[in-house]
Design an enzyme around this catalytic site. Structure first.
Site, PDB file in Angstrom:
ATOM      1  CB  CYS A   1     -10.850  -2.414   0.210  1.00  0.00           C
ATOM      2  SG  CYS A   1     -10.175  -1.753  -1.328  1.00  0.00           S
TER       3      CYS A   1
ATOM      4  CB  CYS B   1      -5.184  -1.355  -1.745  1.00  0.00           C
ATOM      5  SG  CYS B   1      -6.515  -0.544  -0.869  1.00  0.00           S
TER       6      CYS B   1
ATOM      7  CG  ASN C   1      -0.398  -0.218   2.528  1.00  0.00           C
ATOM      8  OD1 ASN C   1       0.608  -0.888   2.683  1.00  0.00           O
ATOM      9  ND2 ASN C   1      -1.022   0.357   3.539  1.00  0.00           N
TER      10      ASN C   1
ATOM     11  CD  GLU D   1      -1.424   4.778   4.617  1.00  0.00           C
ATOM     12  OE1 GLU D   1      -0.936   5.646   5.365  1.00  0.00           O
ATOM     13  OE2 GLU D   1      -2.128   3.837   5.024  1.00  0.00           O
TER      14      GLU D   1
ATOM     15  CD  GLU E   1      -5.355  -5.885  -1.334  1.00  0.00           C
ATOM     16  OE1 GLU E   1      -4.768  -4.790  -1.206  1.00  0.00           O
ATOM     17  OE2 GLU E   1      -6.154  -6.325  -0.494  1.00  0.00           O
TER      18      GLU E   1
ATOM     19  CB  CYS F   1      -8.669  -4.462  -3.811  1.00  0.00           C
ATOM     20  SG  CYS F   1      -7.450  -3.163  -3.506  1.00  0.00           S
TER      21      CYS F   1
HETATM   22  N1  THU Z   1      -5.265  -1.467   2.520  1.00  0.00           N
HETATM   23  C1  THU Z   1      -4.709  -2.266   1.578  1.00  0.00           C
HETATM   24  O1  THU Z   1      -3.614  -1.991   1.080  1.00  0.00           O
HETATM   25  N2  THU Z   1      -5.383  -3.369   1.199  1.00  0.00           N
HETATM   26  C2  THU Z   1      -6.532  -3.807   1.785  1.00  0.00           C
HETATM   27  O2  THU Z   1      -7.072  -4.826   1.376  1.00  0.00           O
HETATM   28  C3  THU Z   1      -7.099  -3.068   2.910  1.00  0.00           C
HETATM   29  C4  THU Z   1      -6.558  -1.700   3.116  1.00  0.00           C
HETATM   30  C5  THU Z   1      -4.517  -0.285   2.985  1.00  0.00           C
HETATM   31  C6  THU Z   1      -5.066   1.047   2.599  1.00  0.00           C
HETATM   32  C7  THU Z   1      -4.473   1.936   3.670  1.00  0.00           C
HETATM   33  O3  THU Z   1      -3.174   2.317   3.305  1.00  0.00           O
HETATM   34  C8  THU Z   1      -4.370   1.036   4.887  1.00  0.00           C
HETATM   35  O4  THU Z   1      -4.469  -0.295   4.394  1.00  0.00           O
HETATM   36  C9  THU Z   1      -5.420   1.292   5.939  1.00  0.00           C
HETATM   37  O5  THU Z   1      -6.689   1.165   5.416  1.00  0.00           O
END
Ligand code: THU
Length: 136
Positions: A91, A57, A46, A48, A59, A94
């Protein structure tokens, strides 16, 4: 359901790459590892942003890396969320992107550690997906 050693190994790759996550806002690191039909791997984390909605994310990072490398025959995906104490599933955004590139039976394994994994498949996390329904 018994989880194969191949999928556990894939999960461990996701766990390893999660350390590279850029998650200074949530402190929630996520790693993803995609296994291709040819046995190769593509990983992602991920990423941010201070404009929170721009966060990508793990994925989707992995999928976009794979497609950029002309790798599209996805055999499985593993997702590691080492900062959680329970398995965290992909999520909704994704799931939609996974459905663009993965078959409905493609295995998805996710968890916070290799001792607490969930094995599922695309059609379970994303049922009634229009793309796959139309392909019938
Ligand atoms: N996140 C992912 O990378 N994948 C997921 O399946 C769930 C959420 C990340 C997004 C954000 O950077 C952090 O997790 C908190 O939500």
């Amino acid at each position: 359901m018994e989880i194969s050693s191949k999928l556990i190994d894939l999960f461990m790759e996701a766990e390893k790459i999660a350390k590279n996550a850029y998650a200074p806002y949530s402190n929630f690191r996520v790693g993803a590892a995609i296994l291709l039909d040819d046995g190769s791997l593509v990983t992602g984390v991920n990423v941010e942003n201070r404009s929170f909605g721009l966060t990508n994310c793990a994925e989707r990072t992995a999928i976009y890396k794979a497609i950029s490398e002309r790798k599209k025959d996805f055999a499985a995906i593993a997702i590691a969320t080492p900062d959680a104490d329970y398995p965290v599933s992909p999520c909704g955004a994704c799931r939609q992107v996974l459905s663009e590139f993965m078959g409905k039976d493609t295995p998805i394994v996710f968890g916070a550690s290799k001792d607490n994994l969930v094995l599922t498949k695309l059609s379970e996390v994303y049922p009634f997906d229009a793309l796959h329904e139309l392909k019938k």
